[in-house]
Every structure is written in structure tokens, then in C-alpha cells.
Design an enzyme around this catalytic site. Structure first.
Site, short mmCIF file in Angstrom:
data_model
loop_
_atom_site.label_atom_id
_atom_site.label_comp_id
_atom_site.label_asym_id
_atom_site.label_seq_id
_atom_site.Cartn_x
_atom_site.Cartn_y
_atom_site.Cartn_z
CG ASP A 1 0.91 77.46 38.57
OD1 ASP A 1 0.14 78.48 38.19
OD2 ASP A 1 3.07 77.25 39.49
CG ASN B 1 4.72 76.74 35.69
OD1 ASN B 1 6.28 77.24 35.35
ND2 ASN B 1 4.32 75.96 36.86
CG ASP C 1 5.29 68.04 47.95
OD1 ASP C 1 4.69 69.06 48.68
OD2 ASP C 1 6.14 68.95 46.74
NE ARG D 1 10.40 70.39 54.50
CZ ARG D 1 9.08 70.49 53.69
NH1 ARG D 1 8.50 69.36 53.34
NH2 ARG D 1 8.21 71.80 53.83
CG ASP E 1 5.65 79.79 53.19
OD1 ASP E 1 6.22 80.50 52.30
OD2 ASP E 1 5.06 78.84 53.63
NE ARG F 1 7.61 67.52 45.55
CZ ARG F 1 8.18 67.93 44.46
NH1 ARG F 1 8.29 67.22 42.79
NH2 ARG F 1 6.77 69.04 44.69
#
Length: 408
Positions: free
Chosen positions: A43, A71, A97, A130, A182, A210
Site C-alpha cells: 500500500d 497509499n 508485522d 502485545r 476488521d 512494534r
């Protein structure tokens, strides 16, 4: 042409160096050649990821299909494009990622075929701190629903979907949502699925936070997040069964997603934006019936929602600062009722209902039936020591039972 078992769709935008581990995990899958295809949609990356995708496609012909586009401003557009290109019996969405365990896809496809599943939720593991709710991963489950599992807490699209289900219902991500696009997609798929299953006995999907917290959900504005939450609840409003199923989806948003936007980060917003956030939360509380769920929410979360709904950002700021300074409030006992003693409790200026602060209510003591006249005579005339002795005698036991109902 042979139909692959599974298409993995990867939307890519400036995810180096994490993209390398993502692609390596796909190359290393245990599925036999031809059973897997990867559709990677770049993208408009500018960090070298665009070249890395072309390199992997050249090194692994037949495995990767790569497309490049300008993008689009969010993950929904490239994800939809990749989904439109999918040819597999199943599709899995993989964050650029994130990465997969080597046997993840083989196990997921086998489970879906064995159970006849339209959706399979893979065991997920958080990396670099996470946060990944684990409630649904306690055991494999051939069939789960929102009312009998923690499925409402696992609404990311990090799942295996039967492509026919998606095609039949025209499911796609809302490109107007910058974040959480999503979740409405996943919710609709799960509500329309004949069977949703859980594969919990293997670490399939590794979700990475990240180091720079550059994940798209971490960068999104609070208003963008609220729009995504509202879109999720709209799908629930249209498709979920009223009662336990709908309530489970409602509770997820109003116990977690919305209140977490009314915590420390709220203090960093300027006054105008705080008021806009409060107004948006108030509309959601009214539109989706959040107050009917208050009895299932912690007191602090009820207060956040209600102060926001009343557009009282100053009182909400006071609540956030009080929690930071004092933690849990004292308990105020009033008869049988126990309340959370926040400063806002019984504050006439705010006029909040006491029920918002209610922690619990002690049950009424068990009522003891009054003694009848014969029982009063038996207990009042015959001394306790004699009564104890007489109870051991069969004749007197029958007599005592006859006058006091067997209570002695």
C-alpha cells in the site's frame, strides 16, 4: 488450475524490519507446495518493504503474488484488494508485522475440514508485550458462540475463513474506517457462519507490538476508534440474536473498548476534543442500550460512560485523576447496600444515580416463622434442661413434635 487450500492475504505498509519475519514464516509453512498462496498488497510502502516483497516473489515462484498500489490511508483498502484476488478454499489475514508458527496453516485447514468450520480461531500469542486476550484459548472447541465463550473478545480478523462464506455474503472491510475495520467484518462472518471453531493446542499466530508502537491501532485517533466501535455495534444490532448473544457483544465494547478511551489518554486531549469524545460516547450509550448492561460492568466503567454521556469532561478528568492518586475508592455501607465511595458519590452537583456506584446488596435475613401458642407454652413452661431430656424419650418426642412441628 489446482485450487490452493488457503490464501494468506498480507496488507503491507512500512512494516520493516518486521516484514522479513512475516514472509519467512510463510515460506516455512509445512503445507505441501501448491496448497498455499500468498497475496501481498503493498500500500505504497517507502521503507524498502516494497522491494523485499518483489524479492520474495522472485525467489519463491508460485507462492507469492505481489501487487503495488498508492497509499490508501488505511489497511482496509489493500486487504479488500488482496481478498478479491484470493483463490483458496480458505483465507487467512496476516498482519505484515506478525508471523505464523510453522504448522499453523496445515493444522488450521485440517481442523476446518474435520469440523466443517466456516471460521477457525487460531491460538494467538502476544510478542513484545502485545495484549492478546486468552479466554477463548483454554481448549480446542469444535463449535463456539458468543453466548457460551469468549468469542466477543476475539474479533480481529486474525482467523481462517471459508472463502465461500465471504463470497456468498459479499463481506468486505469498510474502507471508510481508518482503524478497527476488521472487527465488523469478523463479527459478521462469525454471526453468519454455520460453525465457528477454536484451535487452541498449537501457537499459530504471533501478534507483534512494534518497539516504536507504530502499529496502526496504536496510531489511530480516539474518534477513529469510536467510529470503528460503533460500526461493530451496528453489525451486532442488525445480525445478533437479542438476549445473551447480543449482550455478550455489547459488553465487550462497553466494558473495555469504550472505557479504555476514557482513561489517562483522555487527559491529553484539548477541551474541545474531550467534549467531542464525550458526545460521541453519549450517542453510542443511547443508540446501543449500554445502560441495560451496567449491572455487568465495574463501577468505574459505568461512571466513565455516564459522565461522558452527560458531557461532563471536567468530572471525568476528576475521576481519572482520583484513580491515579488513590486507586480503589473506599466502600460506603448504607444498610444492606455497599457503594464505591468515589468523590462523585452523592455529589448533588452531578446528580448521578446511586445505582451507578452500587457494588453489592446484602440479602435479607432469613425470616423465622413465629411460634404458635402450643410452641410458646412448650418452650415457656418446660425448662430447657427438661426439654432436652424429654426429647430422648420416645413418648415425649412424639408429644413435642405434635405441639411444635418437630422444632423442639
Amino acid at each position: 488450475m489446482t485450487v490452493p487450500d488457503v490464501t494468506v492475504v498480507v496488507a503491507v505498509y512500512n512494516t520493516m524490519p518486521y516484514l522479513t519475519a512475516c514472509l519467512d514464516s510463510l515460506v516455512g509453512q509445512s503445507l505441501a507446495p501448491g496448497r498455499l498462496e500468498v497475496v501481498a498488497v503493498d500500500d505504497g510502502s517507502t521503507d524498502g518493504g516494497e522491494a523485499l516483497l518483489d524479492e520474495y516473489a522472485a525467489r519463491h515462484p508460485g507462492l507469492f503474488r505481489v501487487v503495488h498500489q498508492p497509499n490508501s490511508g488505511g489497511p482496509a483498502g489493500p486487504t479488500n484488494r488482496g481478498l478479491a484476488m484470493a483463490r483458496g478454499r480458505f483465507v487467512l489475514f496476516l498482519g505484515a508485522d506478525d508471523w505464523l508458527g510453522p504448522e499453523a496453516l496445515e493444522r488450521l485447514v485440517a481442523a476446518a475440514d474435520a469440523w466443517g468450520s466456516d471460521v477457525v480461531v487460531p491460538k494467538q500469542v502476544g510478542v513484545n508485550g502485545r495484549l492478546v486476550p486468552q479466554g477463548i484459548f483454554h481448549a480446542d472447541a469444535e463449535s463456539v458462540g458468543f453466548a457460551d465463550s469468549a468469542l466477543a473478545w476475539a474479533l480481529a480478523d486474525t482467523k481462517l475463513f471459508r472463502l465461500d462464506l465471504i463470497r456468498r455474503h459479499g463481506l468486505r472491510r469498510d474502507e471508510g474506517l481508518k482503524v478497527f475495520s476488521d472487527q465488523p467484518f469478523t463479527l459478521e462472518a462469525c454471526l453468519r457462519a454455520a460453525r465457528v471453531s477454536v484451535l487452541a493446542d498449537y501457537d499459530c499466530y504471533f501478534l507483534v507490538l512494534r518497539e516504536d508502537r507504530g502499529n496502526v491501532t496504536e496510531r489511530a485517533s480516539v474518534l477513529d476508534r469510536l467510529r470503528g466501535i460503533a460500526a461493530l455495534q451496528q453489525v451486532a444490532d442488525e445480525l445478533a440474536e437479542p438476549g445473551a448473544e447480543l449482550d455478550a457483544i455489547r459488553v465487550r465494547s462497553f466494558a473495555w473498548d469504550v472505557p479504555r478511551l476514557l482513561q489517562d489518554g483522555f487527559l491529553l486531549l484539548d477541551d474541545g476534543l474531550q467534549r467531542r469524545v464525550c458526545a460521541e460516547v453519549g450517542r453510542m450509550v443511547e443508540r446501543f442500550g449500554a445502560r441495560s448492561l451496567y449491572h455487568r460492568l465495574p463501577v468505574a466503567e459505568r461512571l466513565r460512560l455516564e459522565l461522558a454521556a452527560a458531557v461532563r469532561p471536567e468530572a471525568l478528568r476528576d475521576l481519572i485523576r482520583y484513580e491515579a492518586a488513590h486507586g480503589e475508592p473506599p466502600v460506603v455501607v448504607d444498610g444492606r447496600r455497599h457503594f464505591a465511595g468515589y468523590p462523585a458519590f452523592r455529589d448533588a452537583r452531578l446528580g448521578l444515580p446511586e445505582e451507578l456506584f452500587l457494588l453489592r446488596e446484602e440479602p435479607l435475613p432469613q425470616a423465622v416463622p413465629p411460634l404458635n401458642l402450643a410452641q410458646q407454652l412448650w418452650r415457656g413452661v418446660v425448662p430447657e434442661q427438661l426439654r432436652r431430656g424429654l426429647r430422648r424419650h420416645p413418648v415425649w418426642r412424639r408429644l413435642a413434635n405434635s405441639v411444635n412441628g418437630g422444632r423442639g
